[in-house]
Design a protein around this motif. Structure first.
Motif, PDB file in Angstrom:
ATOM      1  N   PHE A  21      39.429  56.803  34.387  1.00 13.99           N
ATOM      2  CA  PHE A  21      40.617  56.273  35.040  1.00 13.99           C
ATOM      3  C   PHE A  21      41.307  55.298  34.101  1.00 13.99           C
ATOM      4  CE2 PHE A  21      37.752  57.612  38.302  1.00 13.99           C
ATOM      5  CZ  PHE A  21      38.569  58.170  39.278  1.00 13.99           C
ATOM      6  N   LEU A  22      42.613  55.207  34.228  1.00 14.28           N
ATOM      7  CA  LEU A  22      43.401  54.263  33.446  1.00 14.28           C
ATOM      8  C   LEU A  22      43.927  53.199  34.403  1.00 14.28           C
ATOM      9  CD1 LEU A  22      44.781  53.462  30.770  1.00 14.28           C
ATOM     10  CD2 LEU A  22      46.701  54.888  31.484  1.00 14.28           C
ATOM     11  N   PHE A  23      43.591  51.944  34.125  1.00 15.91           N
ATOM     12  CA  PHE A  23      44.078  50.815  34.909  1.00 15.91           C
ATOM     13  C   PHE A  23      45.162  50.133  34.089  1.00 15.91           C
ATOM     14  CE2 PHE A  23      39.729  51.529  36.202  1.00 15.91           C
ATOM     15  CZ  PHE A  23      39.778  51.409  37.578  1.00 15.91           C
ATOM     16  N   GLN A  24      46.398  50.122  34.577  1.00 13.63           N
ATOM     17  CA  GLN A  24      47.496  49.476  33.880  1.00 13.63           C
ATOM     18  C   GLN A  24      47.894  48.231  34.667  1.00 13.63           C
ATOM     19  OE1 GLN A  24      51.027  51.843  33.474  1.00 13.63           O
ATOM     20  NE2 GLN A  24      52.000  50.378  32.112  1.00 13.63           N
ATOM     21  N   PHE A  25      47.617  47.078  34.075  1.00 18.80           N
ATOM     22  CA  PHE A  25      47.952  45.806  34.712  1.00 18.80           C
ATOM     23  C   PHE A  25      49.343  45.383  34.270  1.00 18.80           C
ATOM     24  CE2 PHE A  25      43.364  45.946  34.693  1.00 18.80           C
ATOM     25  CZ  PHE A  25      43.047  45.463  35.947  1.00 18.80           C
ATOM     26  N   PHE A  26      50.090  44.752  35.176  1.00 17.17           N
ATOM     27  CA  PHE A  26      51.454  44.340  34.885  1.00 17.17           C
ATOM     28  C   PHE A  26      51.558  42.856  34.560  1.00 17.17           C
ATOM     29  CE2 PHE A  26      51.781  48.220  37.428  1.00 17.17           C
ATOM     30  CZ  PHE A  26      52.458  48.997  36.514  1.00 17.17           C
ATOM     31  N   HIS A  27      50.411  42.189  34.420  1.00 17.56           N
ATOM     32  CA  HIS A  27      50.378  40.801  33.972  1.00 17.56           C
ATOM     33  C   HIS A  27      49.085  40.608  33.189  1.00 17.56           C
ATOM     34  CE1 HIS A  27      50.604  36.466  33.908  1.00 17.56           C
ATOM     35  NE2 HIS A  27      51.801  36.535  34.459  1.00 17.56           N
ATOM     36  N   ALA A  28      49.191  40.090  31.971  1.00 10.97           N
ATOM     37  CA  ALA A  28      48.028  39.924  31.090  1.00 10.97           C
ATOM     38  C   ALA A  28      46.950  39.056  31.722  1.00 10.97           C
ATOM     39  CB  ALA A  28      48.459  39.332  29.754  1.00 10.97           C
ATOM     40  N   MET A  29      47.346  38.062  32.512  1.00  8.80           N
ATOM     41  CA  MET A  29      46.381  37.182  33.169  1.00  8.80           C
ATOM     42  C   MET A  29      45.425  37.990  34.054  1.00  8.80           C
ATOM     43  SD  MET A  29      47.177  34.239  36.031  1.00  8.80           S
ATOM     44  CE  MET A  29      47.911  35.472  37.098  1.00  8.80           C
ATOM     45  N   ASN A  30      45.959  38.971  34.775  1.00  9.61           N
ATOM     46  CA  ASN A  30      45.119  39.793  35.655  1.00  9.61           C
ATOM     47  C   ASN A  30      44.135  40.630  34.850  1.00  9.61           C
ATOM     48  OD1 ASN A  30      46.354  39.012  38.127  1.00  9.61           O
ATOM     49  ND2 ASN A  30      48.068  40.337  37.631  1.00  9.61           N
ATOM     50  N   MET A  31      44.610  41.232  33.772  1.00  6.45           N
ATOM     51  CA  MET A  31      43.741  42.058  32.941  1.00  6.45           C
ATOM     52  C   MET A  31      42.618  41.209  32.343  1.00  6.45           C
ATOM     53  SD  MET A  31      44.616  44.339  29.592  1.00  6.45           S
ATOM     54  CE  MET A  31      45.249  42.903  28.764  1.00  6.45           C
ATOM     55  N   ASP A  32      42.948  40.041  31.822  1.00  4.08           N
ATOM     56  CA  ASP A  32      41.935  39.168  31.236  1.00  4.08           C
ATOM     57  C   ASP A  32      40.897  38.745  32.272  1.00  4.08           C
ATOM     58  OD1 ASP A  32      43.219  39.315  28.789  1.00  4.08           O
ATOM     59  OD2 ASP A  32      44.314  37.433  29.076  1.00  4.08           O
ATOM     60  N   ARG A  33      41.354  38.429  33.484  1.00  2.88           N
ATOM     61  CA  ARG A  33      40.427  38.016  34.550  1.00  2.88           C
ATOM     62  C   ARG A  33      39.474  39.145  34.924  1.00  2.88           C
ATOM     63  NH1 ARG A  33      40.678  38.517  39.872  1.00  2.88           N
ATOM     64  NH2 ARG A  33      42.858  39.124  39.849  1.00  2.88           N
ATOM     65  N   VAL A  34      39.979  40.359  35.001  1.00  2.76           N
ATOM     66  CA  VAL A  34      39.139  41.510  35.347  1.00  2.76           C
ATOM     67  C   VAL A  34      38.134  41.786  34.227  1.00  2.76           C
ATOM     68  CG1 VAL A  34      39.158  44.010  35.694  1.00  2.76           C
ATOM     69  CG2 VAL A  34      40.755  42.565  36.954  1.00  2.76           C
ATOM     70  N   LEU A  35      38.594  41.757  32.979  1.00  2.67           N
ATOM     71  CA  LEU A  35      37.691  42.019  31.850  1.00  2.67           C
ATOM     72  C   LEU A  35      36.601  40.960  31.741  1.00  2.67           C
ATOM     73  CD1 LEU A  35      40.223  43.223  29.148  1.00  2.67           C
ATOM     74  CD2 LEU A  35      38.524  44.619  30.352  1.00  2.67           C
ATOM     75  N   LYS A  36      36.951  39.708  31.982  1.00  2.00           N
ATOM     76  CA  LYS A  36      35.966  38.617  31.894  1.00  2.00           C
ATOM     77  C   LYS A  36      35.047  38.584  33.107  1.00  2.00           C
ATOM     78  CE  LYS A  36      38.773  35.729  28.934  1.00  2.00           C
ATOM     79  NZ  LYS A  36      39.608  34.525  28.828  1.00  2.00           N
ATOM     80  N   GLY A  37      35.479  39.161  34.224  1.00  2.07           N
ATOM     81  CA  GLY A  37      34.698  39.131  35.458  1.00  2.07           C
ATOM     82  C   GLY A  37      33.716  40.269  35.610  1.00  2.07           C
ATOM     83  N   SER A  38      33.626  41.131  34.592  1.00  6.89           N
ATOM     84  CA  SER A  38      32.727  42.274  34.691  1.00  6.89           C
ATOM     85  C   SER A  38      31.280  41.806  34.595  1.00  6.89           C
ATOM     86  CB  SER A  38      33.051  43.302  33.598  1.00  6.89           C
ATOM     87  OG  SER A  38      32.862  42.736  32.328  1.00  6.89           O
ATOM     88  N   PRO A  39      30.316  42.549  35.025  1.00  8.62           N
ATOM     89  CA  PRO A  39      30.378  43.976  35.336  1.00  8.62           C
ATOM     90  C   PRO A  39      30.930  44.231  36.741  1.00  8.62           C
ATOM     91  CG  PRO A  39      28.126  43.226  35.585  1.00  8.62           C
ATOM     92  CD  PRO A  39      28.939  42.047  35.093  1.00  8.62           C
ATOM     93  N   TRP A  40      31.671  45.317  36.859  1.00 10.33           N
ATOM     94  CA  TRP A  40      32.230  45.770  38.118  1.00 10.33           C
ATOM     95  C   TRP A  40      31.572  47.102  38.479  1.00 10.33           C
ATOM     96  CZ3 TRP A  40      35.283  42.448  40.614  1.00 10.33           C
ATOM     97  CH2 TRP A  40      35.971  41.482  39.876  1.00 10.33           C
TER      98      TRP A  40
END
Length: 53
Positions: A21-40
């Motif tokens: 799947f491709l997750f396209q975030f529209f704000h860099a803050m959201n992408m960074d939070r998701v990447l740092k909050g892993s594992p998901w």
């Protein structure tokens, strides 16, 4: 996943097939939070996230 992450400007999720799947975030803050909050996980499956350049 969008309901779990609550992105400020939203996220677009595209099914690429072959369990990818491709997750396209529209704000860099959201992408960074998701990447740092892993594992998901989703349905007891580990999500392996990779930031595309």
């Amino acid at each position: 996943m969008e309901n779990l992450w609550h992105p400020v400007k939203g996220v677009q999720i595209r099914d690429l097939g072959e369990k990818r799947f491709l997750f396209q975030f529209f704000h860099a803050m959201n992408m960074d939070r998701v990447l740092k909050g892993s594992p998901w996980t989703f349905n007891n499956h580990l999500l392996v996230l990779h930031k595309l350049q």
